[in-house]
Scaffold this active site. Sequence first.
Site, PDB file in Angstrom:
ATOM      1  N   LYS A 251       0.832  -1.202   0.000  1.00 55.12           N
ATOM      2  CA  LYS A 251       0.000   0.000   0.000  1.00 55.12           C
ATOM      3  C   LYS A 251       0.866   1.251   0.000  1.00 55.12           C
ATOM      4  O   LYS A 251       0.540   2.245  -0.646  1.00 55.12           O
ATOM      5  CB  LYS A 251      -0.908  -0.003   1.240  1.00 55.12           C
ATOM      6  CG  LYS A 251      -1.920  -1.137   1.272  1.00 55.12           C
ATOM      7  CD  LYS A 251      -2.749  -1.096   2.553  1.00 55.12           C
ATOM      8  CE  LYS A 251      -3.720  -2.265   2.619  1.00 55.12           C
ATOM      9  NZ  LYS A 251      -4.530  -2.255   3.864  1.00 55.12           N
ATOM     10  N   ARG A 252       1.978   1.185   0.721  1.00 54.63           N
ATOM     11  CA  ARG A 252       2.843   2.362   0.846  1.00 54.63           C
ATOM     12  C   ARG A 252       3.417   2.782  -0.500  1.00 54.63           C
ATOM     13  O   ARG A 252       3.422   3.954  -0.850  1.00 54.63           O
ATOM     14  CB  ARG A 252       3.974   2.074   1.833  1.00 54.63           C
ATOM     15  CG  ARG A 252       4.993   3.207   1.935  1.00 54.63           C
ATOM     16  CD  ARG A 252       6.093   2.866   2.918  1.00 54.63           C
ATOM     17  NE  ARG A 252       5.567   2.668   4.261  1.00 54.63           N
ATOM     18  CZ  ARG A 252       6.326   2.296   5.300  1.00 54.63           C
ATOM     19  NH1 ARG A 252       7.613   2.065   5.137  1.00 54.63           N
ATOM     20  NH2 ARG A 252       5.788   2.147   6.493  1.00 54.63           N
TER      21      ARG A 252
END
Length: 486
Positions: A251-252
């Site tokens: 996600k980052r």
Amino acid sequence: MSKTLSPNDQVRVRMAPSPTGYLHIGGARTALFNWLFAKHHNGNFILRIDDTDTARSTDESMHEIYDALQWLGISWDEQYVQSERRNIYDNYVVQLLESGNAYHCYCTPEELEEIRAQARANKQPRSYDRRCRNLTPEAVDRFVAEGRKPTVRIKMPDTPIHVNDLILGSRNIDPATLEDEVIVRSNGMPNYNLTSIIDDAEMQITHIIRGTEHLNNTPKQIAIANALDLKLPQFAHIPLVLDDTGRKLSKRHHGDLVAVNRYREQGYLPEAMLNFVARLGWSYDDKQEIFSVDELIEKFDLARVGKSGSVFDIKKLEWLNSHYINQLDVSARTDAVIPFWKQEGLVDSTTNRDWLENIVEAVGERLTTFQDIVPQTRYFFTDDFEYESKAVKKWWGGSDEKKQKTREILTNLGQILEKIPTFDVETIESAIWKYTDENDIKRVAAMQALRIALTGTSFGPSLFDIVLLLGKDEVFKRIQKAIVCL
């Protein structure tokens, strides 16, 4: 030592997502592999929401996880929410403290940071020096009087911990690399490693199938289980999902590219996503790419899960989705694309259904996702579009002489189409070919000039289908508009 599972135990597997955001592609794969394993062995698949991180967990995220799994067709036989099981964990913590397998740690955040800094400076494998393991009653009384809120730490063993992994194989973990893990936070909330292994035992989980990012948690959970004399499940760790550069899909770094619901919103079919996710790290042979759900259940085997990371190939997902879209009949495809048209304000409940189905049929096999229907068909609903510059230069011409010739062709085609008595594909095609052949005009030149006038672009469905679907009056109006713009 903990008891081991019997081969006769009914298969029970689980997925334990944290409701701190959307369902990740990797999480979907974990759920799918567990679900397929359970179905293959006539076992049970349990969904267990790990919401003990109260600061980050939300009901919105929890329901988004439910929705994503249900969209994929992954159903669960039992469901639990860990925050509702607090008393169960508290009782086990008391047992650990009373048996001497855990202890209260009164170190402040500042002290812990100092300890970690010292460990880094001395290149020590442990970041906590166990200073609270053997506190005197006087020291405890002093810390309590100061108002310190303790955590609870598990006493890690001083002997190697054996991990037998069904995918990655066996290994022994050096006790020097393991520190006394915090199992209860200072606010009284138990943490993941404690709740997870307790629930696995309470729910009689036989196999823990999860990503390799949990490898570091496994020896800690084994140590907790051993301290509580709990039956240990078998472990199987699935290699990471990677991007095309070899970096972990996260996600980052990748944003909503990894969110399952993103693909639902863009018009991917759950069958395509399920097939795609199943192939992330698992293969049946070197040939078969497309599997029905029943085939996946029949063929799924942990022995066929690879040991190395699998690459998230969006082109393969698009190819699969296109395949599944093209398996649908026109009516089903129309049902699927109508929401995307409505979202753009192109259709409403009064729009003629037969006309919409004819548009979808004309588009044919050009859809990669249902969302693609909007850019590929917008011109059917409005003449408010730009003419594609490259197409204009190539087919309408860059010189005044060429533009004049295009005006002449469009003018004549407009007159021909306006006078056609029977407005059907055969009559339209015959009339246009008659004009081009009699006037020594290349068919492709006339067709592309007309296509750009009607759609603004040089590609798409059959031009004759476009003419028919737009209707005589709209075709003539657009031709006149194009002539003025030339």
